[in-house]
Design a protein around this motif. Structure first.
Motif, short mmCIF file in Angstrom:
data_model
loop_
_atom_site.label_atom_id
_atom_site.label_comp_id
_atom_site.label_asym_id
_atom_site.label_seq_id
_atom_site.Cartn_x
_atom_site.Cartn_y
_atom_site.Cartn_z
N ASP A 1 39.38 -21.15 119.79
CA ASP A 1 40.36 -21.95 120.51
C ASP A 1 39.72 -23.30 120.84
N ILE B 1 38.23 -14.99 119.12
CA ILE B 1 39.22 -16.07 119.31
C ILE B 1 38.55 -17.42 119.12
N VAL C 1 43.48 -19.89 117.54
CA VAL C 1 44.60 -20.13 118.45
C VAL C 1 44.97 -21.61 118.40
N HIS C 2 46.21 -21.85 118.01
CA HIS C 2 46.68 -23.23 117.84
C HIS C 2 47.69 -23.53 118.94
N ARG C 3 47.32 -24.46 119.83
CA ARG C 3 48.20 -24.72 120.98
C ARG C 3 48.04 -26.14 121.48
N ARG D 1 47.16 -28.67 124.27
CA ARG D 1 46.13 -28.53 125.30
C ARG D 1 46.75 -28.05 126.62
N GLN E 1 44.21 -14.33 126.47
CA GLN E 1 42.90 -14.44 125.80
C GLN E 1 42.07 -13.17 125.96
N PHE F 1 47.14 -20.02 127.23
CA PHE F 1 47.16 -18.87 126.33
C PHE F 1 46.67 -17.71 127.18
N TRP G 1 40.44 -25.84 122.54
CA TRP G 1 40.49 -26.36 123.91
C TRP G 1 39.60 -25.57 124.86
N THR G 2 39.23 -24.34 124.46
CA THR G 2 38.31 -23.57 125.28
C THR G 2 36.88 -23.72 124.77
#
Lengths: 333, 333
Positions: free
Chosen positions: B42, B40, B20-22, B24, B31, B28, B44-45
């Motif tokens: 991610d 997933i 998952v590219h986002r 910060r 999830q 999302f 930032w998570t």
């Protein structure tokens, strides 16, 4: 041209008298083009210092036709000053300001200008609905206050497609609303005085039942004794806290006090209101609500529809003085 | 289930990796439902204190699929950290934030979520147009300031029916716009990369010619090198001082500085803008204009379309991992 003019015709002009009935503050911008065909009697232009009733009694006794401008009240008392009156040409879509019962008793024909304004009113109803659902006016205010940069995204609205839209009054305006909402993917149903035989949409004889089966109510009906406060607290309750009411009819179709309470208490989802019970006064409690869109009674008005109204009014007056059928009859004489 | 997992599949889970590219700051929110089907990754998570690029280099080398959330930039430098990447699933309608040239060179397939958002975007374009023409947001502000009672009627707007509407980009969104505007009585024409063989509307190969023959331009096209600033001063000039521009595409389709000047100088009639060149910054000169409707880049977003986007994203990921055809391909791998 006869040397003995018809009653209600200005001597020597050959142009029949047409009485213009209007609030002093209302413009009658088409005077010039009307004067090509008719002798216009307009108290506020012809005799501005005389009380209007005195002018009517003195000058308009022979007038057979009256143009009632906008929502200027035309009560029985005024009609009594006009013993020769045979037709009232209304320039607005609604005619609740005209004493229809007295006109019927006297055999006076009444027409409205609904056909000229129906498309604009329908456009505006769709626009108010989109605005309430998608929260556009509110988002616009948010941006102009510089809050996007400061506070981030504005809360989302809702999709129009898939919504069950109940149209109250499937006349000129309501039919145009239905036609416009179909390509958005709305499910249309309606309430009306009677079921329309060739209409494909589900019919509900009661507004309560229509509201129970709708996400949105759009009010496009005339204001009559039967439709006064037809949207009461019970209807709002069954419409529910996600429900939306759009009003392009008349303010008194809704019990406005109850509407304000329902909105303040979060028991109704939103409202788009072009009309109010005591215009230009309006409930100030609405000013703080972002799920409400407010509009100053102008759904039906654009320069283009004014022009269509002017054409309709002149053609109806010409038809009347030529004994031809009238358009947009509210009631026969 | 094989005891030797596929590369890009978390050992033991059987669920393929999806990166998952986002930004910060971007949620999302899906999830949980994604984790039923995929592992997933991610940054930032999973590893919020580690630089994102370090996480990608360490953990995502085997990832074959990437979900690009909203307009998060996906440049060649990031793609270089993902040697196994075969598909980029975009969750927005536009994909100008993804380095398509690098994807093409690498044979990486790219999809967008245009189909999920097209109806909302089309609804919003129609709503912005109605708002600009009928001046609804401006009238709402006027009422909330208490000016109806104080200053009388608010100036009229214009009728939508009869307007010549030029749609720039007749893809998913543009086609939905055309379908919605037809019952309002608009005359539709369009500009597009090429003429659509089965389309009934007049085609103009140049935007300049489309603007010369339109009262309204609605921008629904993708932002590319070719469409950057495609609405320049010359196009605004031929559209004229009654002309209206609606933008639900990308801010940089319009030369924004020239737009502001045209509006301030009264050389353009109005604008409805959901997008800007440097969001969330925007030209403050627009805040004082009543013929402009401003919206914080949300034309495509409702809870309903988010749900449609979630379904499209999951079904495209499943299709990819089952070697089935992808929906909404921007380019083939």
């Amino acid at each position: 041209m006869s040397s003995q003019p018809e009653p209600g015709t200005e001597p020597g002009s050959g142009r029949p008298d047409v009485l213009v009935h209007r609030f002093r503050s209302f413009d009658f911008p088409f005077q010039a083009s009307f004067r090509d065909h008719f002798t216009i009697l307009d108290p506020w232009t012809d005799s501005p210092d005389e009380p209007a009733d005195a002018f009517l009694a003195r000058r308009a006794g022979g007038a057979r036709a009256l143009v009632c401008v906008g929502p200027t009240p035309l009560p029985a008392d005024t009609l009594r000053l006009l013993p020769s009156l045979q037709v009232v040409i209304g320039t607005s879509a609604g005619v609740d300001h005209i004493d229809l019962r007295e006109c019927r008793r006297r055999g006076i024909a009444v027409t409205n200008a609904g056909a000229a304004f129906a498309e604009d009113a329908a456009d505006y109803a769709v626009a108010l609905l989109l605005d309430v659902l998608r929260r556009m006016s509110a988002a616009d205010r948010y941006l102009r206050e510089g809050l996007w940069l400061k506070n981030g995204n504005y809360p989302l609205g809702f999709k129009l497609g898939g919504k069950r839209v109940g149209i109250v009054g499937l006349g000129n305006i309501g039919s145009h609303v239905a036609k416009r909402l179909q390509p958005f993917g709305c499910d249309i149903a309606y309430n009306s005085r009677s079921k329309k035989p060739s209409c494909p949409f589900p019919y509900y004889a009661s507004i309560h039942d229509l509201a129970s089966n709708s996400d949105v109510l759009i009010l496009c009906c005339a204001l009559t004794e039967e439709t006064h406060h037809v949207i009461n607290r019970e209807v709002m309750t069954v419409l529910g806290d996600r429900g939306v009411i759009i009003n392009v009819g008349r303010g008194s179709l809704i019990d406005e006090k109850e509407l304000v309470q329902s909105l303040l208490q979060g028991e109704l989802g939103g409202a788009g209101l072009d009309v109010f019970e005591d215009e230009p006064n309006m409930p100030k409690e609405l000013f703080g609500l972002d799920n409400v869109v407010l509009s100053p009674h102008r759904a039906v008005i654009t320069p283009e529809s004014f022009e269509a109204m002017r054409e309709l009014t002149i053609s109806n007056l010409k038809a009347f003085f030529s004994n031809e059928p009238l358009s947009c009859l509210v009631q026969h004489k």
